[in-house]
Every structure is written in structure tokens, then in C-alpha cells.
Design a protein around this motif. Structure first.
Motif, PDB file in Angstrom:
ATOM      1  N   GLN A 162       0.836  -1.214   0.000  1.00 24.95           N
ATOM      2  CA  GLN A 162       0.000   0.000   0.000  1.00 24.95           C
ATOM      3  C   GLN A 162       0.860   1.248   0.000  1.00 24.95           C
ATOM      4  N   SER A 163       1.923   1.211   0.826  1.00 24.68           N
ATOM      5  CA  SER A 163       2.744   2.422   0.920  1.00 24.68           C
ATOM      6  C   SER A 163       3.486   2.670  -0.392  1.00 24.68           C
ATOM      7  N   LYS A 164       3.819   1.617  -1.118  1.00 25.55           N
ATOM      8  CA  LYS A 164       4.563   1.812  -2.369  1.00 25.55           C
ATOM      9  C   LYS A 164       3.660   2.130  -3.547  1.00 25.55           C
ATOM     10  N   THR A 165       2.418   1.642  -3.498  1.00 21.46           N
ATOM     11  CA  THR A 165       1.590   1.766  -4.713  1.00 21.46           C
ATOM     12  C   THR A 165       0.273   2.510  -4.495  1.00 21.46           C
ATOM     13  N   GLU A 166      -0.034   2.817  -3.237  1.00 23.85           N
ATOM     14  CA  GLU A 166      -1.337   3.404  -2.891  1.00 23.85           C
ATOM     15  C   GLU A 166      -2.491   2.500  -3.329  1.00 23.85           C
ATOM     16  N   CYS A 167      -2.232   1.190  -3.310  1.00 24.85           N
ATOM     17  CA  CYS A 167      -3.301   0.282  -3.745  1.00 24.85           C
ATOM     18  C   CYS A 167      -4.416   0.240  -2.699  1.00 24.85           C
ATOM     19  N   LYS A 168      -5.610  -0.065  -3.169  1.00 25.60           N
ATOM     20  CA  LYS A 168      -6.754  -0.240  -2.260  1.00 25.60           C
ATOM     21  C   LYS A 168      -6.882  -1.727  -1.961  1.00 25.60           C
ATOM     22  N   VAL A 169      -7.298  -2.033  -0.721  1.00 24.73           N
ATOM     23  CA  VAL A 169      -7.327  -3.439  -0.312  1.00 24.73           C
ATOM     24  C   VAL A 169      -8.730  -3.844   0.119  1.00 24.73           C
ATOM     25  N   TYR A 170      -9.134  -5.033  -0.315  1.00 27.30           N
ATOM     26  CA  TYR A 170     -10.432  -5.578   0.112  1.00 27.30           C
ATOM     27  C   TYR A 170     -10.238  -7.033   0.504  1.00 27.30           C
ATOM     28  N   TYR A 171     -10.838  -7.442   1.623  1.00 30.14           N
ATOM     29  CA  TYR A 171     -10.786  -8.882   1.940  1.00 30.14           C
ATOM     30  C   TYR A 171     -12.166  -9.381   2.326  1.00 30.14           C
ATOM     31  N   PHE A 172     -12.385 -10.665   2.014  1.00 32.12           N
ATOM     32  CA  PHE A 172     -13.669 -11.285   2.325  1.00 32.12           C
ATOM     33  C   PHE A 172     -13.434 -12.526   3.185  1.00 32.12           C
ATOM     34  N   ALA A 173     -14.512 -13.064   3.769  1.00 31.47           N
ATOM     35  CA  ALA A 173     -14.365 -14.233   4.651  1.00 31.47           C
ATOM     36  C   ALA A 173     -13.881 -15.442   3.847  1.00 31.47           C
ATOM     37  N   HIS A 174     -12.882 -16.151   4.413  1.00 32.58           N
ATOM     38  CA  HIS A 174     -12.225 -17.237   3.689  1.00 32.58           C
ATOM     39  C   HIS A 174     -13.155 -18.439   3.479  1.00 32.58           C
ATOM     40  N   GLY A 175     -12.720 -19.326   2.620  1.00 33.12           N
ATOM     41  CA  GLY A 175     -13.358 -20.641   2.502  1.00 33.12           C
ATOM     42  C   GLY A 175     -14.267 -20.811   1.305  1.00 33.12           C
ATOM     43  N   ASN A 191     -11.428   1.516 -12.937  1.00 32.69           N
ATOM     44  CA  ASN A 191     -11.839   1.690 -14.331  1.00 32.69           C
ATOM     45  C   ASN A 191     -11.064   0.740 -15.238  1.00 32.69           C
ATOM     46  N   ARG A 192     -11.174   0.958 -16.541  1.00 32.86           N
ATOM     47  CA  ARG A 192     -10.607  -0.022 -17.470  1.00 32.86           C
ATOM     48  C   ARG A 192      -9.083  -0.119 -17.396  1.00 32.86           C
ATOM     49  N   SER A 193      -8.437   0.905 -16.822  1.00 39.91           N
ATOM     50  CA  SER A 193      -6.973   0.789 -16.707  1.00 39.91           C
ATOM     51  C   SER A 193      -6.539   0.319 -15.319  1.00 39.91           C
ATOM     52  N   SER A 194      -7.496  -0.157 -14.535  1.00 41.39           N
ATOM     53  CA  SER A 194      -7.140  -0.687 -13.207  1.00 41.39           C
ATOM     54  C   SER A 194      -6.667  -2.142 -13.323  1.00 41.39           C
ATOM     55  N   THR A 195      -5.945  -2.556 -12.287  1.00 40.38           N
ATOM     56  CA  THR A 195      -5.473  -3.953 -12.236  1.00 40.38           C
ATOM     57  C   THR A 195      -5.851  -4.558 -10.890  1.00 40.38           C
ATOM     58  N   LEU A 196      -6.349  -5.794 -10.921  1.00 38.49           N
ATOM     59  CA  LEU A 196      -6.651  -6.488  -9.662  1.00 38.49           C
ATOM     60  C   LEU A 196      -5.503  -7.434  -9.327  1.00 38.49           C
ATOM     61  N   ILE A 197      -5.181  -7.512  -8.043  1.00 33.52           N
ATOM     62  CA  ILE A 197      -4.207  -8.513  -7.596  1.00 33.52           C
ATOM     63  C   ILE A 197      -4.960  -9.513  -6.740  1.00 33.52           C
ATOM     64  N   ALA A 198      -4.923 -10.788  -7.145  1.00 29.13           N
ATOM     65  CA  ALA A 198      -5.547 -11.849  -6.343  1.00 29.13           C
ATOM     66  C   ALA A 198      -4.460 -12.440  -5.462  1.00 29.13           C
ATOM     67  N   LEU A 199      -4.539 -12.188  -4.155  1.00 27.74           N
ATOM     68  CA  LEU A 199      -3.545 -12.736  -3.227  1.00 27.74           C
ATOM     69  C   LEU A 199      -4.232 -13.816  -2.400  1.00 27.74           C
ATOM     70  N   GLY A 200      -3.944 -15.074  -2.703  1.00 30.18           N
ATOM     71  CA  GLY A 200      -4.594 -16.127  -1.921  1.00 30.18           C
ATOM     72  C   GLY A 200      -4.594 -17.470  -2.596  1.00 30.18           C
ATOM     73  N   GLY A 201      -5.407 -18.366  -2.037  1.00 35.05           N
ATOM     74  CA  GLY A 201      -5.498 -19.719  -2.575  1.00 35.05           C
ATOM     75  C   GLY A 201      -6.424 -19.769  -3.780  1.00 35.05           C
ATOM     76  N   GLY A 202      -6.864 -20.973  -4.096  1.00 32.45           N
ATOM     77  CA  GLY A 202      -7.692 -21.177  -5.281  1.00 32.45           C
ATOM     78  C   GLY A 202      -9.007 -20.427  -5.218  1.00 32.45           C
ATOM     79  N   VAL A 203      -9.557 -20.265  -4.024  1.00 26.31           N
ATOM     80  CA  VAL A 203     -10.839 -19.554  -3.917  1.00 26.31           C
ATOM     81  C   VAL A 203     -10.661 -18.096  -4.339  1.00 26.31           C
ATOM     82  N   VAL A 204      -9.638 -17.442  -3.792  1.00 27.60           N
ATOM     83  CA  VAL A 204      -9.387 -16.033  -4.133  1.00 27.60           C
ATOM     84  C   VAL A 204      -9.067 -15.904  -5.631  1.00 27.60           C
TER      85      VAL A 204
END
Ligand code: NAD
Length: 360
Positions: free
Chosen positions: A59-72, A94-107
Motif C-alpha cells: 500500500q505504501s509503495k503503490t497506494e493500492c486499495k485493499v479488500y478482503y472477504f471471509a475465507h473458505g 476503471n478499465r486501466s485498473s489492475t486487480l491482484i488476487a492474493l490467496g489460494g484457489g478460492v481467491v
């Protein structure tokens, strides 16, 4: 860090494996990912809590926004998909945004699906953190979610810009999740790579201790096998079927045990039953069963399971979405020589199970 090039991903898109999390930022640059206010990291609550520091640093390097949901797996559903859409809209993705999926197969499956549909498709980066997601779900393009109790029934094929695999994440995995991945690792050896089986046999203690160089080796080997298969059959019409070795009986065990047996444990048991069936249907040498059983025991995976309720068990196998009207199996003529779509009767399954994992 090693790079695996593959025709599965668009040209220039790659899979990186390393044993330390330090090249990620360089890769964002290399792939021309817009950083400021353009990155959205999505994960689950377990990973968020374990890797808070890493996420703050990003976050400090990229100002990325973070969202987490309940696991499983229970949360791999349309509600979570909607909650991610809402988060993206509220934060002006928007269309130039990028998502990062950090997690297991569910994420990975959920975020990949959201990326494939949000504004008709935006970029995503897959950072798999379980053994199963590193050796299996992070490549091959299948993304989606469960609906009405049916696994992965809604989905699409969509590839990430790059996959960043760091085996160090595996250090924090619970033993059960780690073993789940090991079931799949053995499967790759059975369908394609006897040397991988020999490596596991020789190094099982270090693998169970999660020694980094051993993990790095097995993850890389499995990925190369999966890539070779997926490159030939991306749309899952034929060859890709061999990845289901052990999964047909495995699925029956997961369901009939009411999911007390985990996926990886069920695959281990399912492989034994499939090997027994292969002896009958394809004259497979009986030594293969002994070799597989000994290896699974070394890895502390189950080799025995009593099927109490054959009607639930066979019903689950018959209604596995990979089976059509007939019960079809992936069987072995030899280690690393698979035959797909072998038709098998319910009686043959019964006697294979009773003569192997369920024997007295
Ligand atoms: N897309 C594909 O081709 C494909 C292939 C195989 C499986 N899958 C899917 O993958 C899913 C299963 O994946 P999974 O086994 O990774 O499950 P998962 O994503 O539910 O992760 C398992 C658990 O481990 C936790 N976890 C993840 N990384 C961790 C870490 N580094 N340290 C500690 N805990 C961690 C998670 O929070 C979760 O509680 C299923 O939904 C299955 O359908 C997809």
C-alpha cells in the motif's frame, strides 16, 4: 527467480517463481502496470491477517486499495462476487485498473472471474499462496464461482497478466491445506513424471518440513506438467482430462464423507482406487499400487477409507459434472501413460474400492 514462458498466456505474459517475495515491484514495472490509484488487492481474511505487513508495504509503495472477504469455499459465491464489484465501483476502478488476487484457489478463481467481467475485462495478477493454487489453479485460465451448491458452475476462461509464485508463502499454510496440495503433486507424478515421484520418495522428509529448495522444485515441476497439458488443450475438450486422475472416486469420497475428508486426501484415495481399476481394465502392473501406497504413507496422506454408503458414493460419482451418461475414468496403462474416458461399471468401481482402500 525463474520465469516460465508459456503459450497459454498472451505473448509477454509470464509465470514467475521465486522463493523470496522481493521482485514483485520490479514485475509491476516490467509489465507496465499503472500504479497510482490503479491497483486493487483482493484477498481473504486469513491471508490479510497473516500478511498485513506485506500488504501495508505494498500500500505504501503503490497506494493500492485493499479488500478482503471471509475465507473458505462457502464464500466462493455470487455474494462475494457482488461485494467485490461494489468495492471496485465505490473506489472508481476503471478499465486501466489492475486487480491482484492474493490467496489460494478460492481467491484466484473469484478475482479472476471479477476481472473477466468488470467493465468487460480488466487486468489481473495472480499471486497464489497455497500449494494447491501454486501447482494447479493459478494456471489454465479457469475462473468462476459456485452456484446453488454446484462447484464452479458459473465461470469463464480468463488469463492473468502474470502469475507470481513465491514458495515462501507455503510456510504459513496449515498442515491440512499443505497436504491437500501434496495429493495433487503426487497426481502430477502419476500422470506424467516418474522422476517427480522418485524425487518425492527421496525427499519426503524435507518436503514435509517445507524446505524451500524442495518446495521450489516440486512447484516448478508440477507447473511445467500442467502447462504442457493446458497448452495442448486450453478449452478442456480432451487431453486436459488427465488432470482428473484420482478425482472421480475422490469426488465420491468427499461427498459420501460429508466433506470430512478433504479434497487432497480424497484425491490420494481416489488415485489408489483408479490404480486398482487400471489393473483390471488396462492390465496395469500391481507394483504401481504398492509404489503409490508407500509414497502416500510417507507423505502422511490416507490410504484407507471405508465407504459406508455406496448409494451416496456412486450417486456423487455419476453426477460429477465431468461424467456424462456413462461413468468414465482416467486410468493408467503405466505410470505417466494415461488413458482417458475409460468406461467403467458401478460393479467394477465397487470391487476396485473393496479390493483397495476399503479392504478389511
Ligand atoms: N481454476 C482452476 O483451475 C482450479 C483448479 C483446482 C482447484 N480450484 C479451486 O481452488 C479452490 C481450492 O483452493 P485452495 O485449496 O487453495 O483453497 P482456499 O483458497 O480456500 O485456501 C485454503 C485456506 O488456506 C488459507 N490460506 C491461503 N494461503 C495461505 C497461506 N499462505 N498461509 C496460511 N493460510 C493460507 C485460506 O485463507 C483458506 O482458509 C477450490 O475452490 C477449487 O474449486 C481451481
Amino acid at each position: 527467480m525463474e520465469t516460465l514462458n508459456t503459450s497459454c498466456l498472451k505473448e509477454g505474459n509470464e509465470i514467475y517463481i521465486e522463493d523470496n517475495i522481493n521482485r514483485f515491484y520490479t514485475l509491476l514495472n516490467r509489465h507496465k502496470i499503472k500504479i497510482k490509484n490503479k491497483i486493487f488487492l483482493i484477498t481473504d481474511d486469513v491471508i490479510y491477517n497473516i500478511y498485513k505487513d506485506l500488504i501495508y508495504e505494498l500500500q505504501s509503495k503503490t497506494e493500492c486499495k485493499v479488500y478482503y472477504f471471509a475465507h473458505g469455499e462457502n464464500n466462493k459465491n455470487i455474494n462475494t462476487v457482488q461485494s467485490i464489484y461494489n468495492f471496485l465501483i465505490e473506489n472508481n476502478a476503471n478499465r486501466s485498473s489492475t486487480l491482484i488476487a492474493l490467496g489460494g484457489g478460492v481467491v484466484g478463481d473469484l478475482v479472476g472471474f471479477v476481472a473477466s467481467t468488470y467493465m468487460r475485462g480488466i487486468k489481473f495478477i495472480n499471486v497464489p499462496t497455497t500449494l494447491l493454487s501454486q501447482v494447479d489453479s493459478c494456471i489454465g485460465g479457469k475462473v468462476g464461482y459456485d452456484y446453488n451448491g454446484i462447484k464452479n458452475v458459473i465461470g469463464s476462461f480468463y488469463n492473468p497478466v502474470f502469475v507470481y509464485i513465491c514458495t515462501r508463502f507455503l510456510k504459513t499454510l496449515e498442515e491440512k491445506q499443505f497436504k491437500d496440495g501434496l495429493g495433487e503433486v503426487v497426481k502430477y507424478g502419476m500422470i506424467k513424471d516418474i522422476q517427480l515421484l522418485d524425487f518425492i520418495d527421496k525427499n519426503y522428509k524435507y518436503i514435509l518440513e517445507k524446505k524451500n529448495d524442495k518446495l521450489f522444485y516440486i512447484v516448478k515441476e508440477c507447473l511445467n506438467i500442467k502447462l504442457e497439458i493446458v497448452e495442448k488443450d486450453f478449452n478442456d475438450s480432451d487431453l486436459r482430462n488427465i488432470l482428473n486422475f484420482g478425482h472421480t472416486v475422490g469426488h465420491g469420497i468427499e461427498v459420501s464423507s460429508n466433506f470430512t475428508i478433504s479434497h487432497g486426501e480424497a484425491v490420494a484415495l481416489g488415485m489408489l482406487a483408479a490404480v486398482k481399476l487400471s489393473e483390471k481394465k488396462l492390465s496395469l502392473n500391481s507394483e504401481v499400487y504398492m509404489k503409490l501406497e508407500a509414497l502416500l504413507e510417507k507423505l502422511e496422506l490416507p490410504t484407507r477409507y471405508k465407504v459406508d454408503n455406496y448409494s451416496t458414493f456412486l450417486y456423487a460419482i455419476n453426477h460429477d459434472k465431468k461424467n456424462t451418461d456413462k461413468i468414465r475414468f482416467v486410468l493408467l496403462e503405466d505410470i505417466s501413460k494415461c488413458k482417458i474416458k475409460v468406461e467403467v461399471t458401478a460393479e467394477e468401481i465397487y470391487s476396485a474400492v473393496e479390493g483397495s482402500i476399503s479392504r478389511g
